[in-house]
Design a protein around this motif. Structure first.
Motif, PDB file in Angstrom:
ATOM      1  N   GLY A 469       0.797  -1.230   0.000  1.00  0.00           N
ATOM      2  CA  GLY A 469       0.000   0.000   0.000  1.00  0.00           C
ATOM      3  C   GLY A 469       0.824   1.271   0.000  1.00  0.00           C
ATOM      4  O   GLY A 469       0.422   2.284  -0.568  1.00  0.00           O
ATOM      5  N   LEU A 470       1.981   1.205   0.648  1.00  0.00           N
ATOM      6  CA  LEU A 470       2.802   2.418   0.777  1.00  0.00           C
ATOM      7  C   LEU A 470       3.871   2.536  -0.316  1.00  0.00           C
ATOM      8  O   LEU A 470       4.687   3.445  -0.284  1.00  0.00           O
ATOM      9  CB  LEU A 470       3.477   2.432   2.147  1.00  0.00           C
ATOM     10  N   THR A 471       3.826   1.604  -1.266  1.00  0.00           N
ATOM     11  CA  THR A 471       4.828   1.639  -2.342  1.00  0.00           C
ATOM     12  C   THR A 471       4.381   2.619  -3.424  1.00  0.00           C
ATOM     13  O   THR A 471       3.207   2.610  -3.812  1.00  0.00           O
ATOM     14  CB  THR A 471       4.952   0.226  -2.988  1.00  0.00           C
ATOM     15  N   PRO A 472       5.298   3.456  -3.912  1.00  0.00           N
ATOM     16  CA  PRO A 472       4.899   4.352  -5.014  1.00  0.00           C
ATOM     17  C   PRO A 472       4.463   3.546  -6.234  1.00  0.00           C
ATOM     18  O   PRO A 472       5.060   2.510  -6.542  1.00  0.00           O
ATOM     19  CB  PRO A 472       6.181   5.139  -5.318  1.00  0.00           C
ATOM     20  N   ILE A 473       3.445   4.038  -6.911  1.00  0.00           N
ATOM     21  CA  ILE A 473       2.974   3.343  -8.120  1.00  0.00           C
ATOM     22  C   ILE A 473       4.052   3.434  -9.196  1.00  0.00           C
ATOM     23  O   ILE A 473       4.357   2.470  -9.880  1.00  0.00           O
ATOM     24  CB  ILE A 473       1.670   3.998  -8.628  1.00  0.00           C
TER      25      ILE A 473
END
Ligand SMILES: Cc1cc2nc3c(=O)[nH]c(=O)nc-3n(C[C@H](O)[C@H](O)[C@H](O)COP(=O)(O)OP(=O)(O)OC[C@H]3O[C@@H](n4cnc5c(N)ncnc54)[C@H](O)[C@@H]3O)c2cc1C
Length: 518
Positions: A469-473
């Protein structure tokens, strides 16, 4: 916020609004707050028309003073103040700079006089008085600016937004107040009794199902599609609109301490270079067009025109290979005798046809609230029920209290960066966010608070519940993977383009991802 297709079929509404751009969304909120049973549909996504492809400025429109549009500027400056109060941080102050050149079509004295008038028209709504800038200051604040014949400049303040998301938050606020809303529902025919519209036949573009939506009053707020929808209702009157096309380029972030208002070296038209979402926008064009709003494209000539404008003011030329993305939209302007696009009126008109359909043409984003107030007054008279307009002081969903009351902003003696993000309510929200989710760095926290306001408290659950969830797209961009699920569940994102182009704006500068899914 959920698609309310079943409610649309089963109820009779006081008001059915066709078009979920900012005009339709604004009326949906105003009418719902006045107690009208209101429905809002859009044939595509909310804000998928002009309301996601504007220059993203909430402004009085300094350039309209040249055409004597004093009333329009006055009204827009006062609406700007209300939006900064009711829609902060979705709407935030932005510093503008005008460089003056000896060769310019607009002499420095005239530009200065315009700024004084702008300050006067803003009155107590002014963000900060305009002031002169020396040549040296311009060189420091805009490295690489063309300084041949530079005479200095001036700064003034307006405001900026994320247009698609502001529209979405108006729709969501209306829905929370009881409006029934659905994107991807198209009006395809009008049913009449004794010549008067009594219902609209609609098609759910997701399921293909067709059904009737009954309403005492139907409002055509379909922007550039206004004439097309009026014809669908059998109105044979002259077209209301004379659309003009506006194109923008997106390039990587330039080292600019504010936006630049410039005059195009070829034709002297006003255009802007604007810092936006860690990128730079260059725009816009303004040409009369017969192109369909359903199939707008950007031509190489339009890209060259904007690059030529930019390159006239910077020592290092920008090449077309450096353009990250482009977007185009149609201004739904009122038809008038004037031939010059830039002098076509930005005022609006409300038309009542014999069938009872009300159509609205013209206007600008900044004044949507006022326009919605006047339209809702008209509808109230028609429906024989009156209630006071409440949107002047109604906070949009997620909005943070704006500590930047006009007086406070005037007192602030800080750079544009601190004006936009050091506001205490934003920093407070960022602090809480980072306490509940220590893995978030400051940039991510700021991105999330500016995008969702206090609704970030709901978003954080989505960011935490997924291991990615906290990973950059996209590496280097602040948008996070967890936002996708939140936007599907709570913001009615249906098609991947809803996510890439409007709820995030990644697709505008990474066009290769449109059509893909996370
Ligand atoms: C290039 C450009 C730059 C601009 N910059 C600024 C700016 O910086 N500041 C400012 O204040 N204003 C600006 N404007 C003006 C502003 O963006 C528009 O006035 C405003 O967005 C118009 O909103 P709207 O809701 O009327 O139309 P739209 O946003 O186009 O909404 C109309 C909606 O109707 C829907 N629709 C169409 N047909 C149907 C149907 N049959 N059934 C259901 N739905 C239907 C469409 O899908 C669309 O979403 C700019 C405009 C342009 C083009």
């Amino acid at each position: 916020m959920k698609r309310e297709v079943d409610s649309l079929r089963n109820q009779r509404f006081d008001l059915l609004i066709l078009g979920g751009g900012i005009t339709g969304a604004g009326v949906a909120l105003d009418a719902t707050l006045r107690g009208f049973r209101t429905a809002l549909i859009d044939k595509g996504d909310f804000a998928s028309g002009t309301s996601s492809v504007s220059s993203k400025l909430v402004h009085g429109g300094l350039r309209y003073l040249e055409h004597g549009g004093f009333h329009l500027v006055y009204e827009a400056l006062h609406e700007r103040r209300l939006l900064l109060k009711n829609a902060f941080p979705y709407v935030r102050p932005l510093r503008f700079v005008i460089p003056f050149y000896r060769r310019s079509r607009m002499p420095a004295w005239k530009a200065r006089a315009g700024l004084v008038l702008y300050d006067v028209l803003a009155g107590s709504s002014n963000l900060r008085r305009s002031r002169p800038l020396s040549t040296e200051m311009l060189r420091q604040e805009f490295p690489g600016i063309q300084d041949d014949q530079l005479l200095g400049g001036a700064e003034y303040y307006d405001a900026q937004m994320d247009d698609a998301r502001l529209c979405l938050s108006v729709v969501r606020t209306a829905a929370l107040q009881g409006a029934r809303v659905a994107n991807y529902v198209q009006a395809i025919a009008f049913q009449k009794r004794e010549g008067k519209v009594v219902s609209v036949r609609a098609r759910d573009q997701v399921t293909g199902a067709e059904f009737e939506i009954r309403a005492r009053q139907v409002l055509n707020a379909t922007g550039p599609w206004t004439d097309e929808v009026a014809r669908l209702a059998g109105d044979t009157a002259e077209p209301l609109l004379q659309p003009t096309k506006g194109v923008h380029l997106i390039v990587s972030r330039k080292d600019l301490n504010g936006a630049l208002l410039l005059l195009h070296p070829v034709d002297g038209r006003v255009f802007f270079v604007i810092p936006w979402m860690e990128k730079t926008l260059i725009g816009t064009t303004d040409t009369i067009t017969e192109e369909s709003p359903d199939s707008l494209s950007v031509t190489p000539a339009e890209i060259d025109y904007l690059l030529e404008g930019y390159n006239g003011y910077f020592q290092t030329a920008l090449k077309s290979s450096e353009v990250l993305g482009t977007f185009a939209g149609l201004r739904p302007l009122m038809r008038s005798g004037s031939g010059k696009p830039s002098s076509l009126s930005r005022e609006y008109r409300i038309m009542k046809s014999l069938s009872g359909l009300i159509s609205v043409a013209g206007g600008k984003y900044t004044t949507y609230r006022r326009m919605a107030e006047v339209i809702t007054d008209t509808i109230s008279r028609r429906l024989g029920r009156r209630g006071p307009c409440r949107t002047r002081s109604f906070l949009l969903d997620g909005a943070l209290p704006n500590p930047q009351s006009v007086a406070e902003v005037v007192r602030l003696r800080s750079s544009v960066r601190s004006l936009t993000t050091s506001a205490t309510s934003v920093s407070r929200e960022m602090e809480c966010l980072r306490q509940s989710c220590p893995l978030l760095d400051e940039r991510d926290a700021r991105h999330l608070v500016l995008r969702y306001g206090w609704r970030v408290r709901d978003v954080i659950e989505y960011l935490r519940s997924d291991s990615e969830g906290l990973t950059p797209i996209i590496p280097g961009e602040p948008d996070l993977r967890g936002e996708w699920a939140y936007q599907c569940d709570h913001e009615m994102a249906i098609d991947p383009a809803d996510f890439w182009l409007r709820r995030t704006r990644l697709g505008l500068f990474h066009p290769e991802i449109i059509g893909t899914r996370i």
